[in-house]
Design a protein around this motif. Structure first.
Motif, PDB file in Angstrom:
ATOM      1  N   ASN A 121      13.056  65.350  53.525  1.00 35.97           N
ATOM      2  CA  ASN A 121      12.845  64.121  52.768  1.00 35.97           C
ATOM      3  C   ASN A 121      12.540  64.496  51.322  1.00 35.97           C
ATOM      4  O   ASN A 121      11.460  64.989  51.016  1.00 35.97           O
ATOM      5  CB  ASN A 121      11.684  63.316  53.355  1.00 35.97           C
ATOM      6  N   GLU A 122      13.491  64.233  50.430  1.00 35.96           N
ATOM      7  CA  GLU A 122      13.322  64.525  49.014  1.00 35.96           C
ATOM      8  C   GLU A 122      13.069  63.249  48.221  1.00 35.96           C
ATOM      9  O   GLU A 122      13.229  63.231  47.005  1.00 35.96           O
ATOM     10  CB  GLU A 122      14.550  65.266  48.495  1.00 35.96           C
ATOM     11  N   THR A 123      12.663  62.186  48.914  1.00 33.52           N
ATOM     12  CA  THR A 123      12.375  60.920  48.241  1.00 33.52           C
ATOM     13  C   THR A 123      10.889  60.842  47.920  1.00 33.52           C
ATOM     14  O   THR A 123      10.130  61.758  48.221  1.00 33.52           O
ATOM     15  CB  THR A 123      12.764  59.712  49.126  1.00 33.52           C
ATOM     16  N   GLU A 124      10.471  59.720  47.368  1.00 29.66           N
ATOM     17  CA  GLU A 124       9.067  59.489  47.036  1.00 29.66           C
ATOM     18  C   GLU A 124       8.345  58.697  48.121  1.00 29.66           C
ATOM     19  O   GLU A 124       7.169  58.391  47.969  1.00 29.66           O
ATOM     20  CB  GLU A 124       8.975  58.721  45.704  1.00 29.66           C
ATOM     21  N   SER A 125       9.044  58.360  49.201  1.00 29.89           N
ATOM     22  CA  SER A 125       8.468  57.499  50.245  1.00 29.89           C
ATOM     23  C   SER A 125       8.574  58.142  51.623  1.00 29.89           C
ATOM     24  O   SER A 125       9.521  58.881  51.892  1.00 29.89           O
ATOM     25  CB  SER A 125       9.214  56.160  50.292  1.00 29.89           C
ATOM     26  N   PRO A 126       7.633  57.841  52.515  1.00 28.53           N
ATOM     27  CA  PRO A 126       7.755  58.300  53.899  1.00 28.53           C
ATOM     28  C   PRO A 126       8.966  57.629  54.555  1.00 28.53           C
ATOM     29  O   PRO A 126       9.302  56.492  54.242  1.00 28.53           O
ATOM     30  CB  PRO A 126       6.468  57.829  54.569  1.00 28.53           C
ATOM     31  N   ILE A 127       9.608  58.362  55.460  1.00 29.30           N
ATOM     32  CA  ILE A 127      10.776  57.828  56.163  1.00 29.30           C
ATOM     33  C   ILE A 127      10.515  57.904  57.670  1.00 29.30           C
ATOM     34  O   ILE A 127      10.460  58.998  58.238  1.00 29.30           O
ATOM     35  CB  ILE A 127      12.053  58.613  55.826  1.00 29.30           C
ATOM     36  N   PRO A 128      10.352  56.753  58.335  1.00 27.41           N
ATOM     37  CA  PRO A 128      10.236  56.774  59.796  1.00 27.41           C
ATOM     38  C   PRO A 128      11.606  57.045  60.417  1.00 27.41           C
ATOM     39  O   PRO A 128      12.617  56.502  59.961  1.00 27.41           O
ATOM     40  CB  PRO A 128       9.734  55.377  60.144  1.00 27.41           C
ATOM     41  N   MET A 129      11.622  57.911  61.428  1.00 22.68           N
ATOM     42  CA  MET A 129      12.873  58.277  62.097  1.00 22.68           C
ATOM     43  C   MET A 129      12.677  58.283  63.596  1.00 22.68           C
ATOM     44  O   MET A 129      11.653  58.759  64.086  1.00 22.68           O
ATOM     45  CB  MET A 129      13.340  59.670  61.678  1.00 22.68           C
ATOM     46  N   THR A 130      13.672  57.793  64.294  1.00 20.36           N
ATOM     47  CA  THR A 130      13.745  57.931  65.742  1.00 20.36           C
ATOM     48  C   THR A 130      14.977  58.767  66.031  1.00 20.36           C
ATOM     49  O   THR A 130      16.105  58.342  65.770  1.00 20.36           O
ATOM     50  CB  THR A 130      13.841  56.560  66.432  1.00 20.36           C
ATOM     51  N   LEU A 131      14.753  59.980  66.521  1.00 21.31           N
ATOM     52  CA  LEU A 131      15.833  60.915  66.822  1.00 21.31           C
ATOM     53  C   LEU A 131      16.066  60.882  68.328  1.00 21.31           C
ATOM     54  O   LEU A 131      15.249  61.361  69.096  1.00 21.31           O
ATOM     55  CB  LEU A 131      15.462  62.313  66.344  1.00 21.31           C
ATOM     56  N   SER A 132      17.181  60.305  68.709  1.00 22.22           N
ATOM     57  CA  SER A 132      17.500  60.135  70.124  1.00 22.22           C
ATOM     58  C   SER A 132      18.606  61.100  70.526  1.00 22.22           C
ATOM     59  O   SER A 132      19.615  61.227  69.826  1.00 22.22           O
ATOM     60  CB  SER A 132      17.964  58.688  70.361  1.00 22.22           C
ATOM     61  N   ASN A 133      18.425  61.772  71.647  1.00 20.97           N
ATOM     62  CA  ASN A 133      19.475  62.654  72.149  1.00 20.97           C
ATOM     63  C   ASN A 133      20.751  61.876  72.444  1.00 20.97           C
ATOM     64  O   ASN A 133      21.852  62.414  72.338  1.00 20.97           O
ATOM     65  CB  ASN A 133      19.011  63.391  73.401  1.00 20.97           C
ATOM     66  N   ALA A 134      20.618  60.606  72.805  1.00 17.67           N
ATOM     67  CA  ALA A 134      21.791  59.770  73.074  1.00 17.67           C
ATOM     68  C   ALA A 134      22.621  59.542  71.812  1.00 17.67           C
ATOM     69  O   ALA A 134      23.801  59.191  71.902  1.00 17.67           O
ATOM     70  CB  ALA A 134      21.359  58.443  73.674  1.00 17.67           C
TER      71      ALA A 134
END
Length: 113
Positions: free
Chosen positions: A28-41
């Motif tokens: 993340n090279e932005t100025e804000s937190p990034i929520p992520m959901t990493l799904s194997n599907a």
């Protein structure tokens, strides 16, 4: 791949007789937190002959919040024999990366000429 301040890199792929492990880094090279959901599907591996290697754990999901200036190292395992299929290359794909979208990475297979 890099877009909107998010970088995705496959930094290692372990190809064994019955399994493919793909190791990746998201930054993340932005100025804000990034929520992520990493799904194997949302991930796939296929070889040059369109043989599909399904995730070892298709129900696996990891939720993270990637803070500004930080990165996340992840890995996903896939079932299948690139050796038996004499794969010259594999295509790894991951979909739905916030800020980045869908990514495809070509990985040399065990039968590269």
């Amino acid at each position: 791949a890099e877009r909107n301040g998010v970088t995705f890199v496959v930094f290692r792929a372990d190809i064994t007789r019955n399994r493919v492990d793909v190791h990746y880094l998201i930054e993340n090279e932005t100025e804000s937190p990034i929520p992520m959901t990493l799904s194997n599907a949302d991930q796939l591996v296929a070889d040059n002959d369109y043989n599909y290697y399904p995730p070892l754990d298709p129900q696996g999901v990891r939720s993270i919040v990637l803070q500004p200036g930080t990165n996340f190292e992840g890995a996903t395992s896939f079932v299948g024999s690139a050796y038996y299929n004499r794969a010259e290359f594999l295509t790894y794909g991951i979909n739905n990366i916030p800020g980045l979208g869908n990514v495809r990475v070509r990985i040399p297979g065990p039968y590269t000429h």
